[in-house]
Scaffold this motif. Structure first.
Motif, PDB file in Angstrom:
ATOM      1  N   THR A 183      18.029  86.047   4.361  1.00  0.00           N
ATOM      2  CA  THR A 183      17.220  86.120   3.133  1.00  0.00           C
ATOM      3  C   THR A 183      17.919  86.925   2.043  1.00  0.00           C
ATOM      4  N   SER A 184      18.625  87.995   2.422  1.00  0.00           N
ATOM      5  CA  SER A 184      19.313  88.795   1.404  1.00  0.00           C
ATOM      6  C   SER A 184      20.494  88.044   0.805  1.00  0.00           C
ATOM      7  N   PHE A 185      21.084  87.125   1.596  1.00  0.00           N
ATOM      8  CA  PHE A 185      22.212  86.330   1.098  1.00  0.00           C
ATOM      9  C   PHE A 185      21.731  85.149   0.250  1.00  0.00           C
ATOM     10  N   VAL A 186      20.786  84.403   0.786  1.00  0.00           N
ATOM     11  CA  VAL A 186      20.330  83.184   0.115  1.00  0.00           C
ATOM     12  C   VAL A 186      19.475  83.498  -1.098  1.00  0.00           C
ATOM     13  N   ASN A 228      32.056  73.606   4.113  1.00  0.00           N
ATOM     14  CA  ASN A 228      32.153  75.048   3.919  1.00  0.00           C
ATOM     15  C   ASN A 228      31.730  75.329   2.480  1.00  0.00           C
ATOM     16  N   SER A 229      30.637  76.085   2.280  1.00  0.00           N
ATOM     17  CA  SER A 229      30.091  76.201   0.930  1.00  0.00           C
ATOM     18  C   SER A 229      29.533  77.591   0.656  1.00  0.00           C
ATOM     19  N   HIS A 230      29.587  77.978  -0.620  1.00  0.00           N
ATOM     20  CA  HIS A 230      28.896  79.189  -1.078  1.00  0.00           C
ATOM     21  C   HIS A 230      27.812  78.814  -2.089  1.00  0.00           C
ATOM     22  N   ASP A 231      27.661  77.517  -2.339  1.00  0.00           N
ATOM     23  CA  ASP A 231      26.754  77.024  -3.372  1.00  0.00           C
ATOM     24  C   ASP A 231      25.343  76.861  -2.803  1.00  0.00           C
ATOM     25  N   MET A 232      24.443  77.735  -3.210  1.00  0.00           N
ATOM     26  CA  MET A 232      23.077  77.687  -2.677  1.00  0.00           C
ATOM     27  C   MET A 232      22.325  76.428  -3.121  1.00  0.00           C
ATOM     28  N   ASN A 233      22.712  75.857  -4.246  1.00  0.00           N
ATOM     29  CA  ASN A 233      22.113  74.576  -4.648  1.00  0.00           C
ATOM     30  C   ASN A 233      22.429  73.498  -3.611  1.00  0.00           C
TER      31      ASN A 233
END
Length: 255
Positions: A234-237, A194-199
């Motif tokens: 796309t708007s999130f990432v 579970n992540s919010h880290d785009m890296n």
């Protein structure tokens, strides 16, 4: 493999998960992403068996969780490793004692066997000399590696990670991402993050499930996410200019 079919979860009148179906493959890093309130934390807790759900099913290698007996559920939980967001180490225990805790809960190993196993996994996460330290003596990155060691000490079939890079600097986050991916591949674990880290998404996202308002809005890989036209994704990432540039470069190189 973990297979989810038509999963629904509500709290009172609030319908949080609205018919999610997906699979998480063995030997791959599977990421759940989405904005706050998208349902990803509730989804993870359902996968872990912490929340009941009103409709749908979750199957672990063909075994439907809701149909298992109490003893079978206990056995399944012994096959699950968990890395918590804040590491969740026991302050009163040494690092070695923290790592051995699941062995004490789920096995009948002797003390020497548990010590040998703890020594092995601590070496695997590059902490060969940390056994006697207390968690308070370890940096955030070290604590996260201890949490990973504890999660894999019992040779789990399934590994769950809740925001494993939370609170870490970018360089340490990369170290943790690489370690999770290496362990997943090496031991052929079904890993769900579970992540919010785009890296993390771009580095280790072999399977990505994007949730929006309790629905599975999109799923794919770190490669296909560059090519999707799904506006919500796309708007999130690509909310930052950096990732917009990365996507542009990728598309130009792969025309």
């Amino acid at each position: 493999m973990i297979e989810v079919k038509d999963l629904h979860k509500s709290f009172g009148d609030a319908h949080i998960l609205k018919g999610i179906s997906t699979t998480f493959d063995k030997g791959k890093t599977n990421l759940i992403i989405g904005q706050s309130g998208s349902g990803k934390t509730v989804f993870l807790k359902c996968l872990l068996g912490l929340f009941d759900y009103e409709k749908g099913s979750i199957a672990y290698d063909g075994k439907i969780f809701s149909k298992l007996s109490r003893d079978e559920k206990t056995e399944l939980r012994s096959e699950i490793g968990m890395v918590f967001q804040g590491s969740a180490l026991f302050d009163s225990m040494t690092i070695a004692e923290n790592v051995m805790f699941p062995l004490q809960m789920f096995t009948k190993q002797s003390k020497s066997e548990m010590e040998d196993r703890a020594d092995f996994v601590l070496k695997r996460v590059n902490l060969p000399d940390a056994h006697k330290k207390m968690p308070s003596e370890a940096s955030g990155g070290m604590q996260k590696r201890v949490a990973i060691a504890r999660a894999i000490v019992n040779n789990p079939k399934y590994l769950f990670c809740d925001e494993p890079n939370s609170g870490l600097d970018p360089r340490t986050s990369i170290v943790i991402d690489n370690l999770i991916q290496e362990i997943t591949d090496e031991y052929q674990i079904t890993t769900v993050i579970n992540s919010h880290d785009m890296n993390s998404v771009m580095e280790i996202g072999e399977k990505i499930v994007f949730l929006k308002d309790g629905h599975k809005e999109w799923e794919g890989s770190k490669d296909t996410i560059f090519r999707t036209d799904n506006e919500a994704v796309t708007s999130f990432v690509y909310s930052s200019e950096l990732f917009k540039k990365v996507r542009k470069m990728y598309l130009e190189e792969n025309q």
